[in-house]
Design a protein around this motif. Structure first.
Motif, PDB file in Angstrom:
ATOM      1  N   PRO A  36      12.533 -47.748  37.844  1.00 24.04           N
ATOM      2  CA  PRO A  36      13.709 -46.873  37.829  1.00 24.04           C
ATOM      3  C   PRO A  36      14.708 -47.260  36.741  1.00 24.04           C
ATOM      4  CG  PRO A  36      13.175 -47.494  40.073  1.00 24.04           C
ATOM      5  CD  PRO A  36      12.314 -48.338  39.173  1.00 24.04           C
ATOM      6  N   ALA A  37      14.869 -48.562  36.509  1.00 17.08           N
ATOM      7  CA  ALA A  37      15.785 -49.018  35.463  1.00 17.08           C
ATOM      8  C   ALA A  37      15.354 -48.508  34.098  1.00 17.08           C
ATOM      9  CB  ALA A  37      15.843 -50.552  35.459  1.00 17.08           C
ATOM     10  N   ILE A  38      14.070 -48.601  33.818  1.00 10.41           N
ATOM     11  CA  ILE A  38      13.554 -48.107  32.536  1.00 10.41           C
ATOM     12  C   ILE A  38      13.695 -46.596  32.448  1.00 10.41           C
ATOM     13  CG2 ILE A  38      11.450 -47.847  31.161  1.00 10.41           C
ATOM     14  CD1 ILE A  38      10.610 -50.638  32.268  1.00 10.41           C
ATOM     15  N   ALA A  39      13.459 -45.898  33.554  1.00  6.78           N
ATOM     16  CA  ALA A  39      13.599 -44.435  33.567  1.00  6.78           C
ATOM     17  C   ALA A  39      15.041 -44.023  33.272  1.00  6.78           C
ATOM     18  CB  ALA A  39      13.154 -43.877  34.916  1.00  6.78           C
ATOM     19  N   ILE A  40      16.007 -44.747  33.833  1.00  8.50           N
ATOM     20  CA  ILE A  40      17.416 -44.445  33.575  1.00  8.50           C
ATOM     21  C   ILE A  40      17.750 -44.687  32.109  1.00  8.50           C
ATOM     22  CG2 ILE A  40      19.782 -45.193  34.059  1.00  8.50           C
ATOM     23  CD1 ILE A  40      18.787 -45.844  36.952  1.00  8.50           C
ATOM     24  N   ALA A  41      17.296 -45.813  31.569  1.00  2.88           N
ATOM     25  CA  ALA A  41      17.546 -46.107  30.153  1.00  2.88           C
ATOM     26  C   ALA A  41      16.946 -45.030  29.254  1.00  2.88           C
ATOM     27  CB  ALA A  41      16.966 -47.480  29.798  1.00  2.88           C
ATOM     28  N   ASN A  42      15.741 -44.618  29.554  1.00  7.07           N
ATOM     29  CA  ASN A  42      15.092 -43.575  28.743  1.00  7.07           C
ATOM     30  C   ASN A  42      15.866 -42.263  28.797  1.00  7.07           C
ATOM     31  OD1 ASN A  42      13.034 -45.321  28.027  1.00  7.07           O
ATOM     32  ND2 ASN A  42      11.597 -44.566  29.567  1.00  7.07           N
ATOM     33  N   ALA A  43      16.389 -41.922  29.972  1.00  9.50           N
ATOM     34  CA  ALA A  43      17.132 -40.673  30.117  1.00  9.50           C
ATOM     35  C   ALA A  43      18.458 -40.719  29.360  1.00  9.50           C
ATOM     36  CB  ALA A  43      17.382 -40.377  31.592  1.00  9.50           C
ATOM     37  N   ILE A  44      19.138 -41.867  29.419  1.00  2.70           N
ATOM     38  CA  ILE A  44      20.372 -42.015  28.649  1.00  2.70           C
ATOM     39  C   ILE A  44      20.068 -41.945  27.158  1.00  2.70           C
ATOM     40  CG2 ILE A  44      22.243 -43.606  28.056  1.00  2.70           C
ATOM     41  CD1 ILE A  44      22.122 -44.649  30.949  1.00  2.70           C
ATOM     42  N   LYS A  45      18.991 -42.602  26.749  1.00  5.34           N
ATOM     43  CA  LYS A  45      18.583 -42.606  25.337  1.00  5.34           C
ATOM     44  C   LYS A  45      18.262 -41.192  24.859  1.00  5.34           C
ATOM     45  CE  LYS A  45      17.469 -45.644  21.993  1.00  5.34           C
ATOM     46  NZ  LYS A  45      18.384 -46.695  21.504  1.00  5.34           N
ATOM     47  N   GLN A  46      17.649 -40.408  25.733  1.00  4.65           N
ATOM     48  CA  GLN A  46      17.327 -39.029  25.358  1.00  4.65           C
ATOM     49  C   GLN A  46      18.593 -38.194  25.196  1.00  4.65           C
ATOM     50  OE1 GLN A  46      14.611 -37.084  28.025  1.00  4.65           O
ATOM     51  NE2 GLN A  46      14.447 -35.244  26.780  1.00  4.65           N
ATOM     52  N   ALA A  47      19.571 -38.414  26.066  1.00  8.41           N
ATOM     53  CA  ALA A  47      20.815 -37.649  25.999  1.00  8.41           C
ATOM     54  C   ALA A  47      21.722 -38.126  24.871  1.00  8.41           C
ATOM     55  CB  ALA A  47      21.555 -37.741  27.338  1.00  8.41           C
ATOM     56  N   GLN A  48      21.698 -39.417  24.590  1.00  2.00           N
ATOM     57  CA  GLN A  48      22.576 -40.011  23.572  1.00  2.00           C
ATOM     58  C   GLN A  48      21.776 -41.075  22.832  1.00  2.00           C
ATOM     59  OE1 GLN A  48      26.704 -40.033  24.740  1.00  2.00           O
ATOM     60  NE2 GLN A  48      26.976 -42.072  23.894  1.00  2.00           N
ATOM     61  N   PRO A  49      21.008 -40.655  21.810  1.00  2.00           N
ATOM     62  CA  PRO A  49      19.997 -41.523  21.195  1.00  2.00           C
ATOM     63  C   PRO A  49      20.511 -42.817  20.579  1.00  2.00           C
ATOM     64  CG  PRO A  49      19.620 -39.227  20.613  1.00  2.00           C
ATOM     65  CD  PRO A  49      20.951 -39.279  21.293  1.00  2.00           C
ATOM     66  N   ASP A  50      21.776 -42.863  20.165  1.00  2.00           N
ATOM     67  CA  ASP A  50      22.249 -44.074  19.497  1.00  2.00           C
ATOM     68  C   ASP A  50      22.743 -45.152  20.469  1.00  2.00           C
ATOM     69  OD1 ASP A  50      24.495 -42.743  20.328  1.00  2.00           O
ATOM     70  OD2 ASP A  50      25.617 -43.005  18.449  1.00  2.00           O
ATOM     71  N   THR A  51      22.618 -44.907  21.766  1.00  2.00           N
ATOM     72  CA  THR A  51      23.033 -45.897  22.762  1.00  2.00           C
ATOM     73  C   THR A  51      22.213 -47.177  22.624  1.00  2.00           C
ATOM     74  OG1 THR A  51      23.532 -44.090  24.290  1.00  2.00           O
ATOM     75  CG2 THR A  51      23.431 -46.300  25.219  1.00  2.00           C
ATOM     76  N   GLU A  52      22.897 -48.312  22.711  1.00  2.00           N
ATOM     77  CA  GLU A  52      22.217 -49.603  22.642  1.00  2.00           C
ATOM     78  C   GLU A  52      22.100 -50.195  24.049  1.00  2.00           C
ATOM     79  OE1 GLU A  52      24.298 -52.110  19.939  1.00  2.00           O
ATOM     80  OE2 GLU A  52      23.920 -50.825  18.191  1.00  2.00           O
ATOM     81  N   PHE A  53      20.948 -50.787  24.334  1.00  2.00           N
ATOM     82  CA  PHE A  53      20.684 -51.326  25.672  1.00  2.00           C
ATOM     83  C   PHE A  53      20.343 -52.811  25.599  1.00  2.00           C
ATOM     84  CE2 PHE A  53      19.796 -46.830  26.180  1.00  2.00           C
ATOM     85  CZ  PHE A  53      20.392 -46.541  27.405  1.00  2.00           C
TER      86      PHE A  53
END
Length: 382
Positions: A36-53
């Motif tokens: 689930p953590a990876i799924a959330i990160a991927n979804a945020i990345k898709q919505a805002q691609p320049d986000t750093e994790f």
């Protein structure tokens, strides 16, 4: 739960700042927290691609391997949970906790996150607690119907708490709750692989009934022992097996399984989308993420709930589906006498399989990751 927020969307409603947003995701220990953590990160990345994790996990746990495989950076901290089986092993816990907070302080100083998301597991507590002390927005994802003690403590100062089902206001402030369901890996939600292609991937025959057995990333001894003792029965019934043993005693199970051509066996299945596609029937524990994924892939399932989960919540999870005629349940205490009968009966009864598929599919949630991503971005872009 009249104050619970229900109307969540992925649209933040305002333009994002030009500054790159940095997010820490903390937690792990099992696949039920990591994926689930990876799924959330991927979804945020898709919505805002320049986000750093940056992920933060417990040293020696499976997140240290699985997160980099998903393409994200992770740092490990020295943290462990309370060992109920050996009190002597807990003597070092206070020092580990102090050390973990010092490590987290250094991570926060260096990474300067705009938000921290906790998904459960030992490592989430020092990270979120430290972030809250600094006034950094914190978000919690609680996948289970019974909240963990750490999340309950953290929930008092969290910005928003994402939960899978109703009734969680007995653990968390109602005004902070958002019912989202549990995030599922896109590879599973969007899978287009056919049963025949999936079986070919595992080196199995697409003309035979196939049973998928998954006890979780760490394994399920009671299930594994039954399967190991009935390997010849699968062959006699002209059935084949995809068997994830988990890490505990994996080598012994692999040796027994690999002697049979109708058995694919390993301690972990990376390509779970293919495993689900290949299966006619599934045998599984009833953790929150297992239940969520099985609803999405619409598979007939025999649940064997882990009997020592907090408040026996796995039995509650499984019973909810059974009451809706969407699954079969075998108690762990009866696994030796009833599991093989239950799974073979289901594998041979296509009418029952179809009933279970239809009913379990009605419970599927496929957009939890996008809803959570939208809520997080709404806060950090404000």
């Amino acid at each position: 739960m009249s104050e619970t927020v229900h109307n969540a969307t992925g649209n933040t409603g305002r333009a994002a700042s030009a500054e790159v947003r940095r997010i820490i995701i903390a937690g792990g220990g099992t696949g039920g927290h990591i994926f689930p953590a990876i799924a959330i990160a991927n979804a945020i990345k898709q919505a805002q691609p320049d986000t750093e994790f940056l992920f933060v996990g417990a040293k020696g746990k499976m997140e240290m391997e699985r997160v980099p495989q998903a393409g994200y950076q992770i740092e490990g901290i020295d943290i462990a949970g309370f060992n109920r089986s050996s009190l002597l092993k807990n003597l070092g816990l206070p020092m580990k906790l102090v050390k973990s907070f010092l490590q987290v302080r250094a991570i926060l100083d260096r990474f300067q996150p705009h938000a921290v998301i906790g998904v459960g597991g030992y490592s989430s507590f020092p990270v979120l607690k430290s972030a809250q002390r600094r006034g950094i927005p914190t978000f919690i994802h609680e996948s289970n119907s019974f909240a963990g003690k750490s999340n309950i403590l953290l929930g008092k100062k969290a910005t928003r708490i994402f939960v899978a089902s109703e009734g969680m206001d007995k653990f968390f402030p109602a005004a902070k709750l958002l019912i989202t369901g549990n995030p599922v890996r896109k590879a599973i939600v969007q899978s287009q692989i056919s049963r025949s292609e999936a079986l070919s991937f595992f080196g199995l025959d697409d003309s035979k009934k196939t049973v998928l057995v998954v006890g979780g990333s760490l394994g399920a001894r009671s299930i594994n022992e039954v399967i190991a003792n009935h390997l010849l029965d699968f062959k006699a019934l002209d059935m084949q097996l995809i068997w994830q043993t988990g890490k505990v005693n994996a080598d012994a199970y692999k040796q027994r399984g690999k002697a049979s051509k109708n058995v694919w066996v390993n301690d972990f299945i990376v390509d779970m989308d293919k495993a689900y596609a290949a299966a006619d029937v599934v045998v599984s524990r009833a953790g929150a993420m297992a239940v969520t994924e099985l609803c999405v892939v619409k598979k007939p399932v025999v649940f064997v709930p882990f009997p020592f989960a907090a408040e026996d919540h796995q039995t509650v999870n499984a019973r909810y589906l059974v009451d809706k005629q969407a699954a079969v349940l075998v108690a762990d205490s009866e696994v030796n006498t009833k599991l093989m009968s239950a799974l073979t009966t289901l594998a041979m009864d296509e009418a029952q399989q179809n009933r279970l598929k239809e009913n379990i599919s009605k419970l599927a949630v496929t957009n939890a990751d996008a809803v959570i991503a939208g809520e997080v971005l709404k806060v950090i872009n404000a």
